[in-house]
Motif scaffolding. Structure first.
Motif, PDB file in Angstrom:
ATOM      1  N   LEU A 155      34.127  -9.341   4.954  1.00 24.86           N
ATOM      2  CA  LEU A 155      33.933  -9.533   6.386  1.00 24.86           C
ATOM      3  C   LEU A 155      32.861 -10.587   6.644  1.00 24.86           C
ATOM      4  N   ASP A 156      31.789 -10.558   5.853  1.00 20.35           N
ATOM      5  CA  ASP A 156      30.739 -11.581   5.973  1.00 20.35           C
ATOM      6  C   ASP A 156      31.331 -12.981   5.789  1.00 20.35           C
ATOM      7  N   LEU A 159      33.650 -14.029   8.783  1.00 22.64           N
ATOM      8  CA  LEU A 159      32.914 -14.393   9.989  1.00 22.64           C
ATOM      9  C   LEU A 159      32.345 -15.804   9.882  1.00 22.64           C
ATOM     10  N   LEU A 160      31.841 -16.155   8.714  1.00 28.07           N
ATOM     11  CA  LEU A 160      31.289 -17.498   8.527  1.00 28.07           C
ATOM     12  C   LEU A 160      32.392 -18.555   8.530  1.00 28.07           C
ATOM     13  N   ALA A 162      35.192 -18.309  10.129  1.00 29.72           N
ATOM     14  CA  ALA A 162      35.648 -18.403  11.520  1.00 29.72           C
ATOM     15  C   ALA A 162      34.699 -19.233  12.377  1.00 29.72           C
ATOM     16  N   ARG A 163      33.442 -19.315  11.959  1.00 27.74           N
ATOM     17  CA  ARG A 163      32.467 -20.149  12.682  1.00 27.74           C
ATOM     18  C   ARG A 163      32.481 -21.589  12.182  1.00 27.74           C
ATOM     19  N   ALA A 201      40.630 -17.668   9.821  1.00 28.61           N
ATOM     20  CA  ALA A 201      39.759 -17.864  10.982  1.00 28.61           C
ATOM     21  C   ALA A 201      40.471 -17.459  12.272  1.00 28.61           C
ATOM     22  N   ALA A 204      40.375 -13.749  12.675  1.00 28.38           N
ATOM     23  CA  ALA A 204      39.056 -13.263  13.086  1.00 28.38           C
ATOM     24  C   ALA A 204      38.847 -13.439  14.583  1.00 28.38           C
ATOM     25  N   TRP A 205      39.231 -14.599  15.116  1.00 28.06           N
ATOM     26  CA  TRP A 205      39.069 -14.833  16.555  1.00 28.06           C
ATOM     27  C   TRP A 205      40.008 -13.937  17.350  1.00 28.06           C
ATOM     28  N   LEU A 209      36.501 -10.359  16.407  1.00 29.16           N
ATOM     29  CA  LEU A 209      35.370 -10.152  15.510  1.00 29.16           C
ATOM     30  C   LEU A 209      34.176 -11.033  15.878  1.00 29.16           C
ATOM     31  N   LEU A 210      34.450 -12.128  16.603  1.00 28.71           N
ATOM     32  CA  LEU A 210      33.359 -13.028  16.994  1.00 28.71           C
ATOM     33  C   LEU A 210      32.748 -12.621  18.318  1.00 28.71           C
ATOM     34  N   GLU A 213      31.407 -14.949  21.555  1.00 26.28           N
ATOM     35  CA  GLU A 213      30.950 -16.292  21.192  1.00 26.28           C
ATOM     36  C   GLU A 213      31.821 -17.347  21.843  1.00 26.28           C
TER      37      GLU A 213
END
Length: 214
Positions: A155-156, A159-160, A162-163, A201, A204-205, A209-210, A213
């Motif tokens: 998950l970590d 998330l990265l 996806a950013r 990604a 995740a969006w 999960l973001l 943001e």
């Protein structure tokens, strides 16, 4: 294994710059150059490169048209679009027609090399700024997919990614090796049924999960 690269761009200075960057990499060999889309299609057929770096706006035949002629469902070179034009329509068209990457010329040498290596291994890499901008609009248009059990570390990583972080940036942030990041991404791809990091990604969006943001 050496990755054989064809550079297609109508600007001589850009081709020279790319050649200098790639020639410094021990696992990459520049096998040819093309000054327009017609030459790119011919060179891709004659030289059989592993990866083609393709500009969008070129004379005689633009890069997107050349991309459609070069890519095939099975076999053939992978195409990474490298351009100064980052509008979403070009990005989607390139990816829809088989591009394995979309990188801005301002992204720097590290991302360019990473995109080539990703394409050669069957992955897709899109410049982080483009990825995040495109994916932010997905949450309002698509239903969230089913829950997928990911480990805390997976998950970590997700998330990265996806950013818009590259593998090297994810590894640095989590204090692990790039190889470990790739292992986690491979596991996530299997669980999600995703083809590449762009789809990870997107998941995740879409899943929220973001959070909020923007």
């Amino acid at each position: 294994m050496t990755i054989r690269v064809l550079i297609a761009d109508d600007q001589a200075m850009v081709r020279t710059g790319f050649r200098m960057i790639l020639s410094a990499e021990p696992d990459i060999e520049v096998v040819g150059e093309a000054v327009d889309g017609v030459e790119a299609v011919t060179a891709a057929r004659d030289l059989d490169p592993d990866v083609v770096l393709m500009d969008i706006r070129m004379p005689r035949l633009d890069g997107l048209a050349a991309l459609r002629r070069i890519t095939r469902p099975t076999g053939g070179p992978k195409v990474v679009v490298v351009t100064t034009f980052d509008d979403d329509e070009h990005v989607r068209e390139a990816l829809d027609h088989g591009a394995c990457g979309f990188v801005l010329k301002t992204s720097g040498a590290t991302l360019l090399v990473e995109a080539i290596r990703a394409a050669a291994s069957g992955e897709a890499l899109v410049s982080p700024a483009i990825t995040v901008r495109m994916l932010r609009g997905l949450t309002a248009r698509r239903p969230a997919p089913r829950d997928v059990p990911l480990s805390p570390r997976e998950l970590d990583v997700v998330l990265l990614v996806a950013r818009g972080r590259t593998n090297a940036e994810v590894a640095s942030a989590l204090h692990v090796t790039v190889g470990t990041v790739k292992t986690h991404l491979a596991s996530v791809q299997g669980k999600l049924g995703a083809r590449n990091r762009v789809e990870i990604a997107a998941w995740a969006w879409e899943s929220g999960l973001l959070g909020g943001e923007r």
